[in-house]
Design an enzyme around this catalytic site. Structure first.
Site, PDB file in Angstrom:
ATOM      1  N   ASP A   1      71.914  43.221  15.808  1.00  0.00           N
ATOM      2  CA  ASP A   1      70.685  42.952  16.729  1.00  0.00           C
ATOM      3  C   ASP A   1      71.125  42.309  17.838  1.00  0.00           C
ATOM      4  O   ASP A   1      72.368  41.968  18.075  1.00  0.00           O
ATOM      5  CB  ASP A   1      69.911  42.280  15.515  1.00  0.00           C
ATOM      6  CG  ASP A   1      68.599  41.707  16.421  1.00  0.00           C
ATOM      7  OD1 ASP A   1      67.949  42.578  16.910  1.00  0.00           O
ATOM      8  OD2 ASP A   1      68.443  40.587  16.646  1.00  0.00           O
TER       9      ASP A   1
ATOM     10  N   ASP B   1      68.685  40.473  20.381  1.00  0.00           N
ATOM     11  CA  ASP B   1      67.585  39.288  20.695  1.00  0.00           C
ATOM     12  C   ASP B   1      67.736  38.243  19.545  1.00  0.00           C
ATOM     13  O   ASP B   1      67.169  38.593  18.215  1.00  0.00           O
ATOM     14  CB  ASP B   1      66.133  39.744  20.880  1.00  0.00           C
ATOM     15  CG  ASP B   1      65.930  40.628  22.268  1.00  0.00           C
ATOM     16  OD1 ASP B   1      67.027  40.172  22.926  1.00  0.00           O
ATOM     17  OD2 ASP B   1      65.166  41.233  22.286  1.00  0.00           O
TER      18      ASP B   1
END
Length: 252
Positions: free
Chosen positions: A9, A11
Site C-alpha cells: 500500500d 498512503d
C-alpha cells in the site's frame, strides 16, 4: 512455500502521506475553490474510513454538512476538486515534503538485492504514486515496482480485495507467494480478502483500528539502531524488518 514478491500500500504505509500531503492538499483545494470546508486532524481521521478522495468528499457532505446545498453539477465539482487536490499534493511531494517512513527505503533496496519482486496496490491515483516515489524515494524508483495498481483501475476500492487481485494477476503469482504491507483496517481487509499474509505498520490515524488477522502489527519497519515496537502478532525476536524477517514471517 517460497516468498517471491512484496505488495505495498502507499498512503500511510510507504509514507505518512495523509498527514503530510493529502489532508493539507484537500484543505488548500477547498479554500482555492471558495468553499468553507475544512478537515482538521480529528475529522480527517474519521473520514479515512472511506477510501478514495472523491468518495471521501461525498461522504463528508452527506454526513457532516447537512447545511450544504449540492449544486446540480455536484459530481463534476467533486471531480474538479479532486484534480486540484492532486495537483497541490504533487507540488508538495515534488518539494520533498513527504518523507518515506522509517525503514522503507532500506527494506525496498534489500528486497531488490535479494531478488524479491515488488508491486504497489493502492487506492490513490497513479500520479500521486509516481510523484511520491520520484521525489521522496528517489529518481527512477518507480521502475523498482513491476506493477503499480492504483486509483480507479478497478471499480471497487479497498476494503474490497479487487486491487490486490489485479496486482496478483498482472504478476502471475498466487497470494501464497507474497506478503502485503498495509497501515489501516480497510487495507488489511482488502489484503486478507485476497488471501495475502499481511504485515501492518500503524500510523497516527490508524492506532485504534482493528487489525485482527494481520500476521504482525508494528509501529514501523524499524532500522538497525532505530528499533520498532511490536504491537500484536508474531514475535520473531528482531526489532526491525529485513528480508530474513519477511521470509520467516511468510513461513508462519
Amino acid at each position: 512455500m517460497t516468498l517471491h514478491a512484496l505488495l505495498f500500500d502507499v498512503d500511510g504505509t510507504l509514507a505518512d502521506t495523509e498527514r503530510d500531503g493529502h489532508r493539507p492538499a484537500f484543505n488548500q483545494a477547498f479554500a482555492d475553490a471558495g468553499l468553507d470546508w475544512h478537515w482538521d486532524v480529528a475529522l480527517y481521521s474519521k473520514l479515512l474510513a472511506v477510501t478514495g478522495g472523491k468518495e471521501r468528499m461525498k461522504h463528508y457532505i452527506d454526513h457532516y454538512r447537512p447545511d450544504y446545498r449540492k449544486p446540480d453539477n455536484f459530481d463534476e465539482l467533486v471531480a474538479e476538486l479532486h484534480k486540484a487536490k492532486t495537483r497541490i499534493y504533487s507540488a508538495l511531494a515534488a518539494q520533498g515534503g513527504i518523507p518515506m517512513r522509517p525503514g522503507v527505503k532500506r527494506l525496498l533496496a534489500e528486497a531488490r538485492t535479494a531478488g524479491l519482486r515488488l508491486a504497489i496496490a493502492t487506492t490513490t491515483t497513479p500520479e500521486n504514486v509516481t510523484v511520491l516515489l520520484e521525489h521522496s524515494l528517489g529518481a527512477g524508483t518507480q521502475d523498482w515496482f513491476e506493477v503499480i495498481a492504483a486509483g480507479d483501475i478497478v471499480p471497487a476500492k479497498k476494503p474490497a480485495p479487487d486491487i490486490y487481485h489485479y496486482a496478483l494477476e498482472k504478476m502471475g503469482l498466487a497470494a501464497a507467494d507474497c506478503l502485503a504491507f498495509e497501515d489501516s483496517e480497510n487495507g488489511l481487509r482488502a489484503s486478507l480478502g485476497a488471501g495475502l499474509k499481511t504485515l501492518v505498520t500503524v500510523n497516527d490515524y490508524t492506532l485504534d483500528h482493528d487489525f485482527t488477522g494481520a500476521a504482525v502489527v508494528l509501529t514501523n519497519l524499524g532500522d538497525p539502531g532505530a528499533p520498532n515496537r511490536r504491537i500484536a502478532g508474531a514475535d520473531l525476536g528482531q526489532p526491525f524488518v529485513d528480508v530474513a524477517y519477511l521470509r520467516a514471517l511468510h513461513q508462519l
